[in-house]
Design an enzyme around this catalytic site. Structure first.
Site, PDB file in Angstrom:
ATOM      1  N   PRO A 258      13.542  10.778  10.329  1.00 17.37           N
ATOM      2  CG  PRO A 258      15.306  10.985  12.191  1.00 17.37           C
ATOM      3  CD  PRO A 258      14.497  11.559  11.345  1.00 17.37           C
ATOM      4  CB  THR A 259      12.487   6.013  12.381  1.00 22.33           C
ATOM      5  OG1 THR A 259      12.169   7.051  13.513  1.00 22.33           O
ATOM      6  CG2 THR A 259      14.156   6.215  12.427  1.00 22.33           C
ATOM      7  CB  ALA A 260       8.177   8.914  12.247  1.00 26.36           C
ATOM      8  N   GLY A 261       9.201   9.390   8.890  1.00 30.92           N
ATOM      9  CA  GLY A 261       8.643   9.822   7.785  1.00 30.92           C
ATOM     10  C   GLY A 261       8.034  11.064   7.853  1.00 30.92           C
TER      11      GLY A 261
ATOM     12  N   GLY B  20       6.951  22.132   8.799  1.00 24.74           N
ATOM     13  CA  GLY B  20       8.176  21.436   9.197  1.00 24.74           C
ATOM     14  C   GLY B  20       9.291  21.680   8.091  1.00 24.74           C
TER      15      GLY B  20
ATOM     16  CG  HIS C 152      -1.894   0.920   1.129  1.00 25.74           C
ATOM     17  ND1 HIS C 152      -1.891   2.444   1.117  1.00 25.74           N
ATOM     18  CD2 HIS C 152      -3.563   0.792   0.754  1.00 25.74           C
ATOM     19  CE1 HIS C 152      -2.995   2.854   1.109  1.00 25.74           C
ATOM     20  NE2 HIS C 152      -3.968   1.913   0.809  1.00 25.74           N
TER      21      HIS C 152
END
Length: 302
Positions: free
Chosen positions: A172-175, A166, A85
């Site tokens: 870096p990990t959560a997008g 932002g 998805h």
């Protein structure tokens, strides 16, 4: 509306549908929040995402959605996540819809507040879509998700791909997360075919979706779910009043017959309005002058 409680429907999606312990950890805090009802949550293994359905009063729902997002950011690493998805973040979407005694404008305002808080609390960049979109293109999720997480990470510095809140860089990990309000939510609908040839499902999906000549309010893909036999025409229906479920089903069935392939069934994923089931019921039974108030349970909803 004075004195009456206001309710919003939220259908957030997070990018984990395989690790049961992670899914439960993300959803668990939602089960005991006053003013919020967790209707259901539906993990989808192949998509590797979970669709959550919540109804709540505005402020309570806002806090519940921020708690959900925080747990998703904590437990999902987009550098490792894979699925069929489209997605750009751990908490991929937070869509709001008016449910009772509340306007779209109020939902838009709450979506703005949620977007601001997502970045303030978690430093995850936010894109606004739907009625909150800053430009026409961003009203559509597929425009924001172009290239998915991996592609957006490389293109986020471009002016047309910058987040609305932002800096021009993904967490870096959560997008990143898409926040939106709209008058109508999509209905996710899968039609199952008795063949292992996924190219047939893809061809039918191309025929049913709007951009390639099908129904203007429909988007679709042809895929294979590894956990079950056959292939799937997976349909997102953005207006089941304009394009009823039965019409999409019949189209897929008719196209499948061309290839000698049977339709074995279908499923609705997540929430659906009663009216959208009733218009299919009226069609298949040939009902005349049918009224919703003939359904006994409809009187309980009042």
């Amino acid at each position: 509306m004075t004195g009456e409680k206001k309710y919003i429907l939220a259908v957030p999606n997070f990018s984990e549908g395989r690790r049961k312990e992670v899914i439960e950890s993300i959803v668990e805090p939602l089960k005991n929040i006053e003013g919020v009802t967790l209707i259901n949550y539906e993990p989808e293994y192949d998509f590797n995402r979970t669709v959550v359905t919540l109804i709540g009063e505005p402020e309570a729902l806002k806090e519940a959605l921020l708690i959900l997002a925080g747990k998703s950011y904590e437990l999902i690493n987009m550098e490792e996540q894979q699925g069929t998805h489209p997605r750009i973040g751990a908490q991929d979407t937070i869509p709001l819809f008016p449910f009772k005694n509340i306007s779209l404008e109020e939902c838009k305002a709450l979506a703005e507040e949620i977007g601001e808080e997502v970045y303030k609390r978690f430093k995850v960049p936010v894109y606004f879509s739907g009625a909150n979109a800053r430009c026409e293109e961003r009203k559509v999720l597929s425009f924001i998700r172009e290239g998915q997480y991996e592609g957006l990470k490389q293109a986020v510095h471009k002016e047309e791909r910058r987040p609305d809140i932002g800096p021009a860089v993904l967490h870096p990990t959560a997008g990143a997360t898409i926040v939106s309000a709209d008058v109508e939510g999509l209905t996710a609908y899968n039609v199952f075919l008795a063949t292992e040839d996924v190219t047939i499902a893809k061809t039918i999906a191309k025929g049913v979706r709007g951009p390639s000549g099908g129904f203007s309010t429909v988007r679709a893909v042809g895929i294979k779910f590894p956990e079950r036999s056959g292939v799937v025409v997976s349909v997102n229906m953005f207006d089941c009043g304009a394009t009823p479920l039965y019409r999409a089903f019949n189209f897929v069935k008719q196209e499948a017959e061309r290839y000698g392939v049977a339709v074995t069934g279908s499923e609705i994923v997540g929430p659906v309005k009663l009216d959208y089931l009733l218009n299919s019921l009226e069609y298949y039974l040939g009902l005349e002058n049918f009224r919703k108030d003939q359904i006994l349970e409809s009187h309980l909803m009042k």
